[in-house]
Structures are given as C-alpha cells and as structure tokens.
Design an enzyme around this catalytic site. Structure first.
Site, short mmCIF file in Angstrom:
data_model
loop_
_atom_site.label_atom_id
_atom_site.label_comp_id
_atom_site.label_asym_id
_atom_site.label_seq_id
_atom_site.Cartn_x
_atom_site.Cartn_y
_atom_site.Cartn_z
CE LYS A 1 0.85 1.45 3.56
NZ LYS A 1 1.84 2.56 3.93
CE1 TYR B 1 -0.70 -0.20 7.97
CE2 TYR B 1 0.50 2.42 7.81
CZ TYR B 1 0.17 0.45 7.48
OH TYR B 1 1.23 -0.62 6.72
#
Lengths: 372, 372
Positions: B140, B225
């Site tokens: 990511k 996140y």
C-alpha cells in the site's frame, strides 16, 4: 481541603512545566485552603438560575471562595426561595424572580450577578444586570449568537461594569500547566491539537435539546470546551474552519446538533481537529502533538479529577474547585479594575468560531472565521 | 513463537468478542506456530524491491509462513543479489533486476510477485507481473492514482491472476477482534470513529519525500492506515470528505504533504475524523465511540505490540506477524481460487478516498467520493 504541600514540585518541573507557573497557580489560593482574612471584603454574588449547575457546583463553590459570598438569589421557581435562603443565609430582601430582577440595582449586598440560565436568556439578563449597575459573570456559551455577544459587551461597557464568561477550565492548574508546558516547548514545537468533549444526554425533554432555549446542541454546550482548549493552547484565533454534522437519533435531536466534528486552521500553521457529541460518553480530552513529544489531558473538562500527562509521564497536580477559582479571579479583577482574561470578548470569539462551524456544515465548505 | 494456548479466552469473551472470532483468528495458524506440513506445497514468492521493509519485515515473515516461501528476488542493487541469495537460499536463476524482470514469466519457482517498491513503481510492476502470468501482492498505497489502480486491476483480470494489496492490519487478531466487537454491539451502536497515524520522518532525502516516487506524503504512506481502519470498521465506503492540510516545515515537505486532518461521512450516519503527519510521533490509534461504550486500539498500526481495549478493559490477544498472516491468506485465496478480501478493489477504494481528500484540501470544500 486542598493543600499546596501536596504539590509534587520535582515531578512537575521535570515534565517541563516552569516554576513560575507552579508559583502563580499555587499563590491564587483556590486549592491552598488559605481562608479569606476579612469576610466583609468579600464581593456579594447574586446567583441567577438555581438549576443543577448552581445547586451542585456553583453554590457549594461560593462557600470555598476567598473573595466572594453568595448574597442573593434570582429564581423563577418560588419553592426554591425559602430553601435556598435558609441553606445559605440569604437576606429576604435579596431574593428576586425574573420579573422583579431589576430591583437588584439598589441591593448593596450584590456586586456580581452570575448568570446560570438557559443560553437564550444570557443576553437579556446580562444587559439587565449591567443596567442595574452590577458586574456580570455569565455561563458559557455566552449567548446564542455573536450579535448578542456584541450587544452584551456594549451594555457592560456603557455601564462601566465588568463582564466575564464562565470558562472555568482556564483557571485550573491542569490547563494552565498544559499551556505553560506547550509554550515552554516541553513537547518541542507544537504541530497539531486534537480535542473533543461529549456525553450521552439523558432526559429528552430538557432545555438543552430545545433550540429556542439552547441555541444549539452538543457544540454549544460541550464542544465549546474543545474549541476553548485549542484557542487557549495556541493563544490564537482560528482563521478558517471546516465542519460536518451527523445525526443518528433524529427524534431526540430534532432541534439541535447531536454530533459534530470540525477542523481549524490557526495562523501559526497549527491545525486542530475536534469533535463533540450528545450521544456517547468517553470523549473528554485535549492532546497537543509536538515535534518532540506529546501532552495529553483525559479527562480534560470534568468538574474534577482532571489528568495531565506530558511525554508519557503523569503530572501530579492538585485538583481544585474550578468555579471557586473562576469566581475568585473575577472578584480580583473587579477589585484591581483590570479586565478578566475570560472577558466578554473571549466569549464572542467562541461564538464567532461556532457560527463558522454551523455555516461550514450548512455550506459544506471551509468558512473564514470573522474577527471579534 | 506464538501459541494459541496463550489465548485468554474468558477475558476475551467478556469484552464482547465472539467465540467465532477467536476461533477464526486462531485457526489461521499465523500465531499458532503450526508448521507447514508439506514444504513442496508452499507457493513461491518473488520479492521485488529489497529496501528496509523487505529486509526487516517481509523476508523474515516469509520464513514464518505456512504456505509461502521466498523463492526469487528482484532488485536494482547488484550488491544485494549474492547477499540475499546466500541468506535465503535463492537459486541463481531466480534473481532478477528491473530490466530483465519479465523473464520471471518462465520461472516455475515463482507463483506470487510481492511488490515492495516506491509507490510510483507499483503500477508498472503489477502490470508486468500480471503479464508474466504471476499473482500479485502489492504494498500500500496501491498506486499514485485511482486511474493507475483501475489499470492494475484490469491487467490482473486480463491475465486471470489474483491481485491483493498489503493491508496487513486486516489480518491481525486485534483489528479483527475490534471489528467483531463493534459489529456485535459490544459498545452499543457505533456513533463515531476517530483514527490517526503519523510519525516524525527522518532522512530528508528519502524517496517518501519525493512526489514523483511517493505520489504524496504522510497521507499516502501512513494516513491510509487510519482511512482503512474506518472503512474496515464501518464496512462501508465514505460518501463525502472534508480535509485540510498544514505544513510547518516547508523545506522538508516541499513536495509532499506533512500533516493532514480529514472528516468522512459514511452512509450509516457514522462520522469519522482522522489525522496523519510526517512531523510528529505518538499518533497511532483508532477509537470507536458507541452509544454504550468505546473500543480503542493504541498503538493500532505498528508492526507489533498492538493494544486493544474495550470498555476500559484490555483485551489480551496474541501478537502475530502481520506480514506472515497476510501472505498466508493470499496463498490460501490463490489455492482456493477466491478473491482476497484485500483485493485490488480495496486498494482502489482507498485511492478514491485519498483523491477526495487532496481535492478537498485544494478546493476547501466537501468532496463526494467516487464509486469504485
């Protein structure tokens, strides 16, 4: 009740809080237990509105002040008159209702009028108190709009009387120490502030849920503490605000806001993000993030048992009566003929930010905050 | 290393987490120490990019997986080739660089290509890996734009290969238990989510601070996140977003964002407010506020030592290797020919939200999030 002998000076200093702050907080005497030397010098306070805040917090606090005494009551509930008069030794001539309140002008027992009414009544009673020649201490939020705030300030100025808003947190050793620590770079350069205050409100029929009486919901009542904390910590006014609102109980919160989150830009480059709610518990904090650490209060806005932690270490400060501290400070300002740090302008600034929050919710865009 | 005998089942359940969740988390075996029964069945993983994340986290994690083995490396640094080959027993025929990478198509040692490159290279190497007939696990953020994400998804679909994004948190017992607790109303009805992740970044010359390589700053790297945590907890996509950015170090953060705060509206009526920064430490949490309690993880996104607290009570869960769990899940998905829960679409959804955040900052208005 409190003794400054309990001040853990070494821990306090090692957390980055200056000795000057400890001294200035301690000398005020709100938690030092130093009794007033001359009761006749205490300023007389008329309490307007005898609801739960007056009953449970302010009247007891007045008994602990060095410079104030509860000398008059103003209530819309006749049943409360005798009960309060007996309990606090109020002269029968110093008991008023909302209609005959203006007679207080000739009451020599009263120096300060403390307004603890539903928000929508702050404007009217501040102006009536000023016209009666009394200094005014008014609970937060100052009023339902910045326009009302400006009129209240003008009325007190015209009467040459002081006006202060009940921002009790600014007089607590915890908030003062946090401010001092941040200013003193105990966490390095301040980078971001996070603050929030909320609670799950009970009785669905109370005035706090009526727009006409409260002006707004969670934001006006408790969100204002988070807003205050950010302004107090930065020492600045927010330039612009973005906000959003959510309502998960449309019936209970038909008239006022349930939950709001908002973000503020400060001229120093610091951003703050905040939240408030009338629909859940546990949100009661302010966190200052710095380049070299963080400082946190949680709980931050309760009437007692505030907790301050700097860089992971608890700062062991004495708890105190916030209302007694606030009242004694106001009495001192009056005696020394200097404006309170929580003057009407401070209340106005919060209302200007609150108005920007509501506008941002309506317009779904960033709103520049008006100058006071 | 970890044993499910340590699972404090009673405490866990009393905190409102279902037995089903405990069982499903435990049976995966990432922290149960159950060894693979047949090494020949392990899927071969080619690690692309041998920087600190691969060196310190992913390569060691591969040694702990039940279903994967490190079978190939792809690096732009010739010095690393022999060192890695020796350390992990890589065949000399399974060592590639960025130019000859496409030869991996004929490498039978490789089933999965795990892309751990600077963000800007994810798009190119995902497509090249798919064209080489390999399944792709990509770190990511998935890419620098939603457009790139869509192209990566299309390339993997065209090759009939699986694509998953490295959202390791979704495989931790802590995040899974938090999600289960919230869904199971352990805190009553979910009312608001607060999430933030940041750290004070070091070396000012690293690729994370170059827009061309990283695509963005704190938001792309760690803010994602917090965004993920909110989407994971609600099980929904944000409808609209408001965001603001601040930069207190214009030199260091000349190309990418330093600190961002943002607010999201979810269709359920839940609001989330989030923050991220590259300029201070200590922000590493997700808090779910409910009508009857709150659940909190802090730290929430570290590689280890996550902490979950529900209604004031610590939930004592086993720690695990997040990357091993993620890798084993992907291998299982491939074997069972079912899509990963962290598929390319999940990565795309985060990029759509991130694009809305950057647009909101630019336009100073609320932005509706595009549909995946």
């Amino acid at each position: 009740m409190h003794s400054n002998k309990n001040l853990p000076r070494r821990d306090f200093l090692s957390a980055g809080v200056s000795a000057a702050c400890v001294a200035s907080v301690a000398q005020a005497g709100y938690f030092s237990g130093v009794p007033s030397r001359d009761a006749s010098k205490k300023l007389g306070v008329a309490l307007v509105g005898l609801g739960s805040l007056s009953t449970n917090q302010i009247a007891p606090a007045l008994q602990k002040t060095a410079n104030c005494r509860l000398s008059a009551i103003v209530t819309g509930t006749p049943d409360k008159e005798k009960k309060w008069a007996d309990k606090y030794g109020i002269n029968s001539g110093s008991i008023y209702n909302y209609e005959n309140f203006d007679k207080i002008a000739s009451d020599e027992n009263v120096d300060i009028v403390y307004i603890v009414l539903p928000n929508s009544m702050h404007h009217e009673f501040t102006i009536r108190a000023a016209k009666a020649g009394k200094h005014v201490l008014c609970e937060k939020p100052m009023a339902n709009s910045s326009k009302e705030c400006r009129e209240m300030i003008a009325a007190c100025e015209a009467a040459n009387k002081q006006l202060a808003i009940g921002y009790r947190c600014q007089f607590t050793s915890h908030h003062l120490s946090l401010q001092t620590a941040v200013k003193g770079k105990a966490i390095g350069d301040l980078k971001m502030i996070e603050a929030g205050f909320g609670f799950r409100i009970g009785d669905p029929n109370q005035w706090r849920l009526k727009k006409a009486l409260a002006g707004g919901g969670a934001l006006m009542d408790v969100g204002i503490y988070a807003l205050q904390a950010c302004r107090f910590l930065t020492g600045n006014e927010p330039i612009s605000i973005m906000a959003q609102e959510t309502k998960t109980d449309a019936a209970k919160f038909a008239e006022v806001d349930e939950s709001i989150t908002w973000m503020m830009k400060f001229p120093s480059g610091i951003d703050a993000y905040c939240s408030t709610s009338y629909n859940f518990n546990g949100l009661n904090k302010v966190i200052a993030y710095g380049s070299n650490g963080l400082a946190k209060m949680d709980p931050a806005y309760s009437y007692s048992d505030l907790q301050l932690e700097i860089n992971g270490k608890k700062v062991d400060l004495p708890q105190q009566d916030h209302f007694a501290a606030e009242l004694d400070d106001f009495a001192t300002c009056i005696r020394e003929n200097r404006p309170s740090k929580v003057s009407g302008k401070e209340g106005l600034r919060d209302l200007l930010a609150i108005e920007a929050i509501y506008q941002s919710i309506d317009k779904r865009t960033s709103i520049d905050v008006q100058k006071a």
